[in-house]
Design a protein around this motif. Structure first.
Motif, PDB file in Angstrom:
ATOM      1  N   HIS B  39       0.831  -1.196   0.000  1.00 44.20           N
ATOM      2  CA  HIS B  39       0.000   0.000   0.000  1.00 44.20           C
ATOM      3  C   HIS B  39       0.869   1.250   0.000  1.00 44.20           C
ATOM      4  CE1 HIS B  39      -4.173   1.139   0.615  1.00 44.20           C
ATOM      5  NE2 HIS B  39      -4.408  -0.156   0.597  1.00 44.20           N
ATOM      6  N   GLN B  42       2.828   1.647  -3.228  1.00 52.25           N
ATOM      7  CA  GLN B  42       1.960   2.113  -4.310  1.00 52.25           C
ATOM      8  C   GLN B  42       1.704   3.615  -4.159  1.00 52.25           C
ATOM      9  OE1 GLN B  42      -0.035   0.247  -6.849  1.00 52.25           O
ATOM     10  NE2 GLN B  42      -0.472   2.300  -7.556  1.00 52.25           N
ATOM     11  N   GLU B  43       1.464   4.012  -2.917  1.00 52.01           N
ATOM     12  CA  GLU B  43       1.188   5.416  -2.640  1.00 52.01           C
ATOM     13  C   GLU B  43       2.405   6.286  -2.989  1.00 52.01           C
ATOM     14  OE1 GLU B  43      -0.409   6.279   1.378  1.00 52.01           O
ATOM     15  OE2 GLU B  43       1.299   7.639   1.524  1.00 52.01           O
ATOM     16  N   HIS B  47       3.280   2.993  -8.776  1.00 56.39           N
ATOM     17  CA  HIS B  47       3.171   1.648  -9.324  1.00 56.39           C
ATOM     18  C   HIS B  47       4.251   0.798  -8.682  1.00 56.39           C
ATOM     19  CE1 HIS B  47       6.745   2.447 -11.668  1.00 56.39           C
ATOM     20  NE2 HIS B  47       6.694   1.253 -12.188  1.00 56.39           N
ATOM     21  N   LEU B  48       4.067  -0.513  -8.809  1.00 58.38           N
ATOM     22  CA  LEU B  48       4.998  -1.425  -8.167  1.00 58.38           C
ATOM     23  C   LEU B  48       5.891  -2.059  -9.231  1.00 58.38           C
ATOM     24  CD1 LEU B  48       2.320  -3.065  -5.832  1.00 58.38           C
ATOM     25  CD2 LEU B  48       3.945  -1.271  -5.213  1.00 58.38           C
ATOM     26  N   ALA B  71       0.252  -8.753  -4.978  1.00 56.35           N
ATOM     27  CA  ALA B  71       0.208  -7.466  -5.681  1.00 56.35           C
ATOM     28  C   ALA B  71      -0.734  -7.508  -6.883  1.00 56.35           C
ATOM     29  CB  ALA B  71       1.609  -7.058  -6.131  1.00 56.35           C
ATOM     30  N   PHE B  77      -3.542  -2.251  -6.498  1.00 55.95           N
ATOM     31  CA  PHE B  77      -2.126  -2.155  -6.857  1.00 55.95           C
ATOM     32  C   PHE B  77      -1.958  -2.136  -8.371  1.00 55.95           C
ATOM     33  CE2 PHE B  77      -2.034  -4.608  -2.790  1.00 55.95           C
ATOM     34  CZ  PHE B  77      -1.655  -3.527  -2.009  1.00 55.95           C
ATOM     35  N   SER B  78      -1.023  -1.328  -8.819  1.00 56.58           N
ATOM     36  CA  SER B  78      -0.766  -1.298 -10.244  1.00 56.58           C
ATOM     37  C   SER B  78       0.694  -1.620 -10.503  1.00 56.58           C
ATOM     38  CB  SER B  78      -1.171   0.080 -10.776  1.00 56.58           C
ATOM     39  OG  SER B  78      -0.221   0.529 -11.697  1.00 56.58           O
ATOM     40  N   GLY B 116      -3.279   7.344  -6.933  1.00 56.31           N
ATOM     41  CA  GLY B 116      -2.519   6.101  -6.859  1.00 56.31           C
ATOM     42  C   GLY B 116      -2.624   5.292  -8.138  1.00 56.31           C
ATOM     43  N   HIS B 117      -3.254   5.870  -9.166  1.00 50.61           N
ATOM     44  CA  HIS B 117      -3.445   5.107 -10.390  1.00 50.61           C
ATOM     45  C   HIS B 117      -2.971   5.847 -11.633  1.00 50.61           C
ATOM     46  CE1 HIS B 117      -5.595   1.625  -8.865  1.00 50.61           C
ATOM     47  NE2 HIS B 117      -5.899   2.441  -7.874  1.00 50.61           N
ATOM     48  N   SER B 125      -0.393   9.708 -14.381  1.00 53.28           N
ATOM     49  CA  SER B 125      -0.463   9.046 -13.079  1.00 53.28           C
ATOM     50  C   SER B 125      -0.773  10.104 -12.043  1.00 53.28           C
ATOM     51  CB  SER B 125       0.857   8.383 -12.724  1.00 53.28           C
ATOM     52  OG  SER B 125       1.145   7.342 -13.607  1.00 53.28           O
TER      53      SER B 125
END
Ligand code: SF4
Ligand code: SF4
Ligand code: FES
Ligand code: FES
Lengths: 235, 171
Positions: B39, B42-43, B47-48, B71, B77-78, B116-117, B125
């Motif tokens: 989390h 991602q924040e 993205h991860l 994930a 999660f992206s 977050g996306h 983003s």
């Protein structure tokens, strides 16, 4: 050890306390179809093929996860269960692309055997025909996602028996796939020791040894149970 | 509005690793803190990336495939990289008090995107951060690496709109 007495399909069966209905039934020679269960691995209760009826419960219970209890009355072969199992097997076939005629596991595949056993004649559901990859980046093994039933036996064999947890399931629903490490091609998964236990555990032709052609695959999932058992017996 | 060119492209970048470290430390690198840590990552990063997931797996002593599985299970999660443009709204205390939430909601509506996306077309983003260390000029927004102090919702909405109107960079 405390014993429990129960009836399975009208037969009096005695089992150890804590044993599952599935184990008790197998010891008594009563067959309950399973797919995600594999002796030697933890139970997961994912496939729902082993559902049985227990008097007093109107829910169907997974035999692999439900412990026996005293006086329990279990039914494993009612019409409702037969229909239910047929439906599950059909759904499994509809979900991916199982073309047995060209599969390395044909004749040696648990899914195929299940279809025969539950008397599947045709699939009543629309085939999803997903686009699935075949990964042959590993020097010895390959994975054909077309044939994967997401039973997670490879995940558990690799984690619990080999101890490296190369596999896991990524995504969810129809997009779920087994993956290695961070979703990299299997050949690039550094955690893999190439031990082949996932190959032993896989019930279908999804994981195969490279260079194996149709009907040539030797795969014996019982070897997982043997490995686990012999590991416990040290003197 | 005071604009100031950043010394490096992403001013928030420097302490992101530290902030993520702090989160993991707070959970004592426990494997069961995976969701919280993802989390946070991602924040912070929007993205991860594989590198990020690999380092989280190492730190929490988890198999990489487990981390990847989790994930990809949650839509929150992206794993896809950041958009062509990035917009980070600071939600630290000072910025929050000065109305950062209003800015964020306005931008979310403008972009049709949740914080977050990354937009499906990969153009933008929208990210949030906790205190970018510029509280003196709160509320702070970082648009494509440019720190915008004393930000206000309407001006930012217009800037974002203009940015997204531009012809996309051919990929
Ligand atoms: S070969 Fe062994 S280590 Fe590699 S994925 Fe299969 S079970 Fe895991
Ligand atoms: S690859 Fe084989 S063992 Fe692994 S989930 Fe798919 S069907 Fe099951
Ligand atoms: S074998 Fe029991 S749920 Fe799969
Ligand atoms: S709270 Fe936003 S910069 Fe400190």
């Amino acid at each position: 050890m405390a014993a429990r007495t129960l009836t399975i399909d009208g037969r009096l069966v005695s089992a150890r306390a804590g044993e599952s209905i599935l184990e008790a039934a197998r010891d008594a020679g009563i067959h309950i179809p399973t797919l995600c269960y594999l002796e030697g691995l933890s139970e997961m209760g994912a496939c729902r093929l082993c559902l049985v009826e227990v008097t007093g419960s109107n829910r169907l219970l997974p035999a692999c996860l439900t412990p026996v209890s005293e006086g329990m009355e279990v039914h494993t072969a009612t019409e409702r269960l037969r229909e239910h199992r047929r439906a599950i097997v059909e759904l499994l076939f509809a979900e991916r692309n199982h073309v047995c005629a060209v599969c390395v596991a044909s004749g040696n595949c648990e899914l195929q055997n299940l279809a025969i056993r539950v008397g599947m004649t045709h699939v009543r559901y629309d085939y999803l025909n997903p686009v699935c990859a075949v990964d042959i980046s590993h020097p010895q093994f390959g994975i054909d996602h077309n044939r994967c039933v997401l039973c997670a036996r490879c995940v558990r064999a690799c984690d619990e028996v080999e101890g490296v947890h190369t596999w896991d399931i990524a995504g969810r629903g129809v997009n779920a796939r087994v993956i290695t490490d961070l979703g990299v091609p299997w050949g690039e998964a550094e955690s893999c020791t190439s031990c082949g236990k996932c190959l032993l555990a896989c019930p279908t032709g999804a994981i195969f040894r490279r260079g194996t052609s149709v009907a040539e695959l030797e795969r014996d999932p019982k070897r997982i149970a043997l490995i686990v058992a012999s590991r416990q017996e040290r003197w | 509005m005071s604009n100031r060119a950043p010394a490096n492209p992403a001013p928030a970048a420097d302490n992101r690793q530290k902030l993520l470290e702090a989160t993991m430390r707070r959970y004592q690198y426990r494997p069961d803190a995976l969701i919280e840590v993802l989390h946070k990552a991602q924040e912070l990063y929007g993205h991860l990336s594989p590198q990020l997931l690999a380092s989280i797996a190492r730190n929490l002593h988890l198999p990489p495939s487990r981390v990847y599985g989790v994930a990809t299970f949650y839509h929150f999660f992206s794993l896809k990289p950041q958009g062509e443009h990035t917009c980070t709204v600071c939600l630290g205390t000072a910025c929050y008090v000065k109305g950062a939430m209003e800015i964020l909601t306005t931008l979310e509506t403008e972009a049709g995107l949740k914080a977050g996306h990354t937009s499906p077309d990969g153009r933008l983003s929208l990210l949030t951060a906790r205190c970018l260390g510029a509280c003196g000029i709160a509320p702070v927004v970082v648009l494509d690496g440019v720190v915008i102090g004393h930000a206000d919702a309407e001006t930012l909405r217009a800037r974002l709109h203009a940015l997204l109107e531009e012809t996309p960079v051919a990929s």
